[in-house]
Write a protein that holds these residues in place. Sequence first.
Motif, PDB file in Angstrom:
ATOM      1  N   LEU A 121      65.135 -56.835  -5.668  1.00 27.54           N
ATOM      2  CA  LEU A 121      64.029 -56.218  -6.388  1.00 27.54           C
ATOM      3  C   LEU A 121      64.404 -54.779  -6.727  1.00 27.54           C
ATOM      4  O   LEU A 121      65.126 -54.122  -5.968  1.00 27.54           O
ATOM      5  N   PRO A 122      63.926 -54.262  -7.853  1.00 27.00           N
ATOM      6  CA  PRO A 122      64.220 -52.863  -8.174  1.00 27.00           C
ATOM      7  C   PRO A 122      63.487 -51.925  -7.219  1.00 27.00           C
ATOM      8  O   PRO A 122      62.397 -52.239  -6.726  1.00 27.00           O
ATOM      9  N   THR A 123      64.085 -50.770  -6.969  1.00 29.35           N
ATOM     10  CA  THR A 123      63.338 -49.739  -6.263  1.00 29.35           C
ATOM     11  C   THR A 123      62.261 -49.195  -7.185  1.00 29.35           C
ATOM     12  O   THR A 123      62.300 -49.383  -8.413  1.00 29.35           O
ATOM     13  N   GLU A 124      61.321 -48.489  -6.608  1.00 24.76           N
ATOM     14  CA  GLU A 124      60.268 -47.888  -7.423  1.00 24.76           C
ATOM     15  C   GLU A 124      60.845 -46.903  -8.431  1.00 24.76           C
ATOM     16  O   GLU A 124      60.427 -46.866  -9.600  1.00 24.76           O
ATOM     17  N   ASP A 125      61.815 -46.103  -8.010  1.00 25.36           N
ATOM     18  CA  ASP A 125      62.431 -45.139  -8.931  1.00 25.36           C
ATOM     19  C   ASP A 125      63.190 -45.840 -10.042  1.00 25.36           C
ATOM     20  O   ASP A 125      63.155 -45.411 -11.209  1.00 25.36           O
ATOM     21  N   GLU A 126      63.898 -46.926  -9.725  1.00 26.79           N
ATOM     22  CA  GLU A 126      64.595 -47.683 -10.767  1.00 26.79           C
ATOM     23  C   GLU A 126      63.601 -48.262 -11.763  1.00 26.79           C
ATOM     24  O   GLU A 126      63.839 -48.207 -12.979  1.00 26.79           O
ATOM     25  N   TRP A 127      62.517 -48.810 -11.252  1.00 23.52           N
ATOM     26  CA  TRP A 127      61.527 -49.397 -12.153  1.00 23.52           C
ATOM     27  C   TRP A 127      60.986 -48.330 -13.101  1.00 23.52           C
ATOM     28  O   TRP A 127      60.881 -48.560 -14.314  1.00 23.52           O
ATOM     29  N   GLU A 128      60.663 -47.159 -12.576  1.00 23.32           N
ATOM     30  CA  GLU A 128      60.098 -46.118 -13.433  1.00 23.32           C
ATOM     31  C   GLU A 128      61.122 -45.629 -14.449  1.00 23.32           C
ATOM     32  O   GLU A 128      60.775 -45.355 -15.603  1.00 23.32           O
ATOM     33  N   TRP A 185      56.421 -56.468  -8.336  1.00 22.79           N
ATOM     34  CA  TRP A 185      56.881 -55.954  -7.055  1.00 22.79           C
ATOM     35  C   TRP A 185      58.080 -55.024  -7.233  1.00 22.79           C
ATOM     36  O   TRP A 185      58.926 -55.250  -8.092  1.00 22.79           O
ATOM     37  N   THR A 186      58.141 -54.009  -6.388  1.00 20.64           N
ATOM     38  CA  THR A 186      59.373 -53.241  -6.194  1.00 20.64           C
ATOM     39  C   THR A 186      59.796 -53.419  -4.739  1.00 20.64           C
ATOM     40  O   THR A 186      59.053 -53.964  -3.911  1.00 20.64           O
ATOM     41  N   SER A 187      60.976 -52.936  -4.415  1.00 19.09           N
ATOM     42  CA  SER A 187      61.454 -53.023  -3.033  1.00 19.09           C
ATOM     43  C   SER A 187      60.931 -51.882  -2.172  1.00 19.09           C
ATOM     44  O   SER A 187      61.185 -51.861  -0.961  1.00 19.09           O
ATOM     45  N   THR A 213      53.679 -51.938  -6.308  1.00 22.57           N
ATOM     46  CA  THR A 213      53.807 -52.719  -7.539  1.00 22.57           C
ATOM     47  C   THR A 213      53.669 -51.759  -8.718  1.00 22.57           C
ATOM     48  O   THR A 213      53.130 -50.665  -8.593  1.00 22.57           O
ATOM     49  N   ARG A 214      54.170 -52.184  -9.855  1.00 22.02           N
ATOM     50  CA  ARG A 214      54.170 -51.327 -11.051  1.00 22.02           C
ATOM     51  C   ARG A 214      53.805 -52.132 -12.285  1.00 22.02           C
ATOM     52  O   ARG A 214      54.068 -53.330 -12.377  1.00 22.02           O
TER      53      ARG A 214
END
Length: 252
Positions: A121-128, A185-187, A213-214
Amino acid sequence: MRAGAGAGVRVDQVEWIDVPAGPLRRGTPVDEIPAVARRYEDTGVPAAWYLKETPAAQIHVQAFRIARTPVTVDQWARFAAATGRPAPQGSPDHPVIGIAWEEATAYCRWLGERLGLDVRLPTEDEWERAARGDDGREFPWGDEYRTGLANLVDLGVGTTTPVGSFPEGASPFGVLDMAGNADEWTSTRYAPYPGAPAEVPETEDWAFDRHITRGGAFRHDRDLARCARRHGAYEADLSAIGVGFRPAATAR
């Protein structure tokens, strides 16, 4: 919206988007929170919820890969058949929803073994970063919200749509569905950002699952389409709240 735009997504491979290493203007400055709350006051979201986005910070994100679209019902069905899990419900080219964080993580491990990649799963920072690009835009497509660029409650569909149905809502890197359709979901487990105001909670004990989640889902208001908005799975019925996911991987 283009009906059936996600029909070409294959179950046996992922269309990866390579996101280069670069800056992320993460979060929202504390002094902008009152204006953000006023801008979305019709949604009923209190200003305190936006404080979780603070303080803003300029960080560096290493290169990574992320799926262009969320995992579909068809893709999940392949995993379910291979691992003895129940078959998913829904249209094949729609995002699979109702997936627990542990199950999403298991899918990523399984997919990584099949592809010979470090899938996760992507990290929150990667997702953003995948949603926001190099600048501080408010939404994946820019700074102004426009109905019709994402499957959120204002569209009036009331359920998921085929993945990739809103190409004009793409992020700067060409990633699709990063706003609406399925909350992702993020990691990353929830915690305040470093230097957050004292009133930001240290934990979210009321959450069904404490991972971030994002993006928001079809049932959510436009505030959750904001690139900076931190959310979570606050109800146990993950199908009703539209929780899905997309995989990420280490850059090659």
